[in-house]
Design a protein around this motif. Structure first.
Motif, PDB file in Angstrom:
ATOM      1  N   TRP A 157       4.423  -1.223 -14.127  1.00 28.29           N
ATOM      2  CA  TRP A 157       3.705  -1.772 -14.428  1.00 28.29           C
ATOM      3  C   TRP A 157       3.144  -1.672 -15.562  1.00 28.29           C
ATOM      4  CZ3 TRP A 157       0.888   1.271 -18.390  1.00 28.29           C
ATOM      5  CH2 TRP A 157      -0.675   1.703 -18.053  1.00 28.29           C
ATOM      6  N   GLU A 158       3.880  -1.911 -16.480  1.00 32.94           N
ATOM      7  CA  GLU A 158       3.870  -3.082 -17.362  1.00 32.94           C
ATOM      8  C   GLU A 158       3.499  -4.556 -17.051  1.00 32.94           C
ATOM      9  OE1 GLU A 158       6.888  -1.928 -19.679  1.00 32.94           O
ATOM     10  OE2 GLU A 158       5.851   0.218 -20.422  1.00 32.94           O
ATOM     11  N   PHE A 159       2.201  -4.575 -16.722  1.00 31.37           N
ATOM     12  CA  PHE A 159       1.591  -6.226 -16.447  1.00 31.37           C
ATOM     13  C   PHE A 159       1.145  -7.181 -17.374  1.00 31.37           C
ATOM     14  CE2 PHE A 159      -1.615  -9.246 -14.669  1.00 31.37           C
ATOM     15  CZ  PHE A 159      -0.936  -9.349 -14.105  1.00 31.37           C
ATOM     16  N   GLY A 189      -2.680   3.658  -1.010  1.00 30.32           N
ATOM     17  CA  GLY A 189      -1.399   3.301  -1.992  1.00 30.32           C
ATOM     18  C   GLY A 189      -1.899   3.778  -3.197  1.00 30.32           C
ATOM     19  N   LEU A 190      -0.397   2.865  -3.969  1.00 31.44           N
ATOM     20  CA  LEU A 190      -0.794   3.090  -5.982  1.00 31.44           C
ATOM     21  C   LEU A 190      -1.716   2.315  -6.757  1.00 31.44           C
ATOM     22  CD1 LEU A 190       2.705   3.140  -5.271  1.00 31.44           C
ATOM     23  CD2 LEU A 190       1.696   5.545  -5.067  1.00 31.44           C
ATOM     24  N   PRO A 191      -1.771   2.358  -7.631  1.00 29.65           N
ATOM     25  CA  PRO A 191      -2.495   1.828  -8.390  1.00 29.65           C
ATOM     26  C   PRO A 191      -1.693   0.742  -8.400  1.00 29.65           C
ATOM     27  CG  PRO A 191      -3.032   3.818  -9.695  1.00 29.65           C
ATOM     28  CD  PRO A 191      -2.032   4.311  -8.061  1.00 29.65           C
ATOM     29  N   MET A 192      -2.398  -1.268  -9.152  1.00 27.36           N
ATOM     30  CA  MET A 192      -1.528  -1.878  -9.206  1.00 27.36           C
ATOM     31  C   MET A 192      -0.774  -1.739 -10.347  1.00 27.36           C
ATOM     32  SD  MET A 192      -1.150  -4.096  -6.287  1.00 27.36           S
ATOM     33  CE  MET A 192      -2.588  -4.659  -4.935  1.00 27.36           C
ATOM     34  N   PRO A 193      -0.328  -2.412 -10.438  1.00 27.30           N
ATOM     35  CA  PRO A 193       0.533  -2.851 -11.600  1.00 27.30           C
ATOM     36  C   PRO A 193      -0.812  -3.387 -12.635  1.00 27.30           C
ATOM     37  CG  PRO A 193       2.292  -3.898 -10.001  1.00 27.30           C
ATOM     38  CD  PRO A 193       1.060  -4.107  -9.454  1.00 27.30           C
ATOM     39  N   GLY A 194      -0.944  -2.733 -13.467  1.00 22.69           N
ATOM     40  CA  GLY A 194      -2.094  -3.302 -15.120  1.00 22.69           C
ATOM     41  C   GLY A 194      -2.941  -2.840 -14.989  1.00 22.69           C
ATOM     42  N   LEU A 214       2.009   8.348 -13.803  1.00 20.55           N
ATOM     43  CA  LEU A 214       2.273   9.092 -12.871  1.00 20.55           C
ATOM     44  C   LEU A 214       2.673   8.090 -11.764  1.00 20.55           C
ATOM     45  CD1 LEU A 214       2.759  11.604 -10.880  1.00 20.55           C
ATOM     46  CD2 LEU A 214       0.655  11.798 -10.645  1.00 20.55           C
ATOM     47  N   TRP A 215       2.376   7.475 -10.555  1.00 21.96           N
ATOM     48  CA  TRP A 215       2.414   6.391 -10.105  1.00 21.96           C
ATOM     49  C   TRP A 215       3.675   5.633 -10.172  1.00 21.96           C
ATOM     50  CZ3 TRP A 215      -2.153   6.826 -12.474  1.00 21.96           C
ATOM     51  CH2 TRP A 215      -2.231   5.473 -13.561  1.00 21.96           C
ATOM     52  N   HIS A 216       4.419   5.073 -11.378  1.00 22.03           N
ATOM     53  CA  HIS A 216       5.467   4.175 -11.764  1.00 22.03           C
ATOM     54  C   HIS A 216       5.875   4.333 -10.719  1.00 22.03           C
ATOM     55  CE1 HIS A 216       7.722   1.822 -13.805  1.00 22.03           C
ATOM     56  NE2 HIS A 216       6.856   0.482 -14.198  1.00 22.03           N
ATOM     57  N   LYS A 217       6.729   6.164 -10.894  1.00 21.45           N
ATOM     58  CA  LYS A 217       8.475   5.930  -9.502  1.00 21.45           C
ATOM     59  C   LYS A 217       8.081   6.375  -8.544  1.00 21.45           C
ATOM     60  CE  LYS A 217       5.862  11.350  -9.160  1.00 21.45           C
ATOM     61  NZ  LYS A 217       5.853  12.404  -9.481  1.00 21.45           N
ATOM     62  N   SER A 218       6.504   5.774  -7.975  1.00 22.07           N
ATOM     63  CA  SER A 218       7.057   5.512  -6.592  1.00 22.07           C
ATOM     64  C   SER A 218       6.806   3.902  -6.225  1.00 22.07           C
ATOM     65  CB  SER A 218       5.271   5.778  -5.902  1.00 22.07           C
ATOM     66  OG  SER A 218       6.187   7.441  -5.670  1.00 22.07           O
ATOM     67  N   TYR A 219       6.418   3.334  -7.459  1.00 19.04           N
ATOM     68  CA  TYR A 219       6.741   1.673  -7.018  1.00 19.04           C
ATOM     69  C   TYR A 219       8.555   0.907  -6.770  1.00 19.04           C
ATOM     70  CZ  TYR A 219       2.934   0.620  -9.789  1.00 19.04           C
ATOM     71  OH  TYR A 219       1.170   0.338 -10.373  1.00 19.04           O
TER      72      TYR A 219
END
Length: 565
Positions: free
Chosen positions: A16-18, A382-387, A5-10
């Motif tokens: 996110w695919e870390f 904030g948003l969840p970090m990558p990975g 869900l949160w990837h669109k806000s990066y």
């Protein structure tokens, strides 16, 4: 893999695919010393050490440690403030093949004794200051501790410069015996630096650090952090700040290092991430407001990670508005919820967004972060970090995952998450119920993927059948113009079971007000069930070693008071 869900806000350029290369933690320093050998790495009260100089000292310390028998399976404790000894010994222990155990200089002797025995610490590193060394000396022979490596401020600040360091005058120095249980830092590094390279094995499994949690209830637990955990955490931070246009540049930035390096927040966000990006670390042994203000204006750092109490103190400093603090590019608040009013005042003062993040010892610090190129979302960490995958589970049923948007206990998975608790299989199994790490924090995620922390599960107040969250009350009280700091806890109440009690530190010159006046001020900000049932004013509020406001001491006081009554 389904996009979260949160990837669109990066921001652009962040995914996110870390992915990262699992490797020993000290590889971060090896790589930095090759890329930026002449760059200043450590600035300790104007004593400057380059990356190649520190790299050489680390190799020498590693050889000295191996001569003491340090290798795989050896646990070495660091009982140090922010001096160059800390980063040098941290990397050296790992190069020698050992495992780091971090100790807080503010820990009581009883807690240190527990950690020594629990973690199997055989060697301790400290300084010859009366506020440090005697505590360790008293545990030689009483615990499994066999040897103490003793450094001195004079190792880096020869006389008379060392006299400027707090508590480093002759009267403040402890007498250190000259026997086989003690070794001076200067002798430890007195070699050619040709240490025996250790085969560390799988970085995903090899233990780098036993990092103790705060222990707000019961005895502290040691989170087992592998080399891959810590490297992943540093790389996640790099990945998240790799935005276009680049705000931070590798090999250019400087970080005001006030947060204690023994704490996971500074260990990862400052030392490991800073090393991986060629950053200059301006070391402060502790948070002293005047010294921080002076270096913010004089040394003009570009990065300043802190905790809310530090930013609260800075915006209240009488000279803050007269100084040019515009060198700052990134300021991040972690460790505790950031009052919105404090963030707004800091940004007005510096022109730098004060971003908020969330993480834990068990996640090696990274959990969520606020994008630098996006407007700050008030109240969100904030948003969840990558990975990192973040889910929310029912507080009463830890195996039931809730839809995003509903409040629940936050659970995380990712390459930075601890492998479990040292010698505590039952606690490890409970924490990883359902295959995800249960954080103990209650929160929710909005439709754009931003996370909002409501409170700690154990801090939640059950008042008259309602769940009351101290943070909501604290945020509302911070809006009062007379309030500098506030902590809210639950206290016993005959009618409601529990009621909220606010402990308040007032701004300089502000007068006290009654509970009725406070409740009237909060009437349009909180529900009736959330209004405090008591208020108490204090000259100072208790804090943890990292500077977070601490509820533990206040809760203990109230329990004793209730028992006496």
């Amino acid at each position: 893999m389904t996009e979260p869900l949160w990837h669109k806000s990066y921001p652009p350029g962040v995914s996110w695919e870390f992915t990262f290369e699992p490797r020993p933690v000290f590889a971060l320093l090896d790589e930095a010393a090759q890329r930026w050998p002449k760059n200043v790495y450590l600035d300790f009260m104007d004593k400057r050490l380059s990356y190649e100089q520190v790299h050489d000292l680390v190799d020498r310390a590693a050889k000295g440690l191996q001569a003491l028998g340090v290798g795989p399976g050896t646990h070495v404790g660091l009982f140090l403030p922010n001096t160059p000894h800390y980063p040098i010994l941290f990397f050296a222990i790992l190069k020698a093949g050992g495992t780091v155990v971090n100790y807080s200089p503010l820990d009581a002797a009883r807690e240190i004794e527990h950690k020594i025995e629990d973690s199997h610490t055989d060697i301790m590193v400290t300084l010859d200051l009366k506020v440090l060394y005697p505590t360790v000396a008293g545990l030689l022979g009483k615990t499994r501790l066999k040897k103490v490596i003793v450094g001195s401020v004079a190792d880096f600040l020869p006389f008379p410069k060392n006299l400027l360091f707090p508590l480093a005058r002759k009267a403040d120095l402890a007498e250190v015996p000259k026997d086989d249980r003690h070794l001076r830092y200067a002798k430890l590094i007195g070699n050619d630096g040709r240490y025996d390279k250790v085969q560390h094995g799988d970085a995903n499994e090899t233990l780098a650090a036993v990092q103790y949690t705060g222990g707000t209830t019961g005895l502290p637990k040691g989170a087992m952090l592998t080399h891959a955990n810590l490297v992943a955490a540093a790389e996640q931070l790099k990945s998240f700040t790799a935005t276009e246009p680049r705000v931070l540049e590798e090999g250019v930035e400087s970080t005001l290092t006030v947060l204690p390096l023994f704490h996971i927040y500074a260990l990862t966000v400052i030392l490991l991430y800073g090393t991986a990006t060629g950053t200059k670390l301006i070391l402060h042994p502790r948070f002293e407001l005047d010294a921080v203000i002076k270096d913010l204006a004089g040394k003009r750092p570009t990065v300043f990670p802190g905790v809310p109490t530090m930013y609260t103190a800075i915006v209240a400093h009488p000279d803050a508005g007269n100084l040019d603090l515009t060198s700052l590019k990134l300021c991040n608040s972690g460790g505790a919820p950031l009052p919105v009013e404090v963030a707004n005042r800091f940004e007005s003062l510096t022109g730098c967004q004060l971003l908020e993040g969330w993480g834990m010892t068990e996640t090696c610090a990274p959990g969520t972060g606020s994008p630098m190129s996006r407007p700050r979302r008030a109240g969100s960490c904030g948003l969840p970090m990558p990975g990192i995958t973040m889910e929310f589970v029912d507080v009463d049923d830890p195996l039931r995952v809730l839809p995003y948007g509903e409040r629940g206990e936050i659970c995380v998975t990712g390459p930075n998450v601890t492998r479990g608790y040292w010698n505590k299989p039952d606690e490890t199994a409970e924490a990883f119920a359902g295959g995800r790490f249960h954080t103990g924090d209650i929160g929710y995620m909005d439709e754009d993927g931003y996370v909002f922390i409501v409170d700690r599960k154990k801090d939640m107040i059950l008042s008259g059948g309602y769940n009351v969250y101290p943070r909501n009350i604290e945020d509302a009280i911070y809006e009062h113009p007379a309030v500098e700091e506030v902590t809210v806890i639950g206290v016993a109440d005959e009618y409601r079971g529990q009621a909220a009690k606010a402990f308040i530190k007032l701004r300089d010159g502000a007068g006290q007000f009654s509970l009725e006046e406070l409740r009237e001020f909060l009437t349009d900000k909180l529900g009736r069930h959330e209004l405090p049932g008591a208020v108490e004013f204090r000259a100072e509020l208790p804090k943890t070693p990292v500077g977070k406001l601490s509820k533990k001491e206040l809760i203990e006081e109230e329990v004793k008071k209730a028992a006496a009554e």
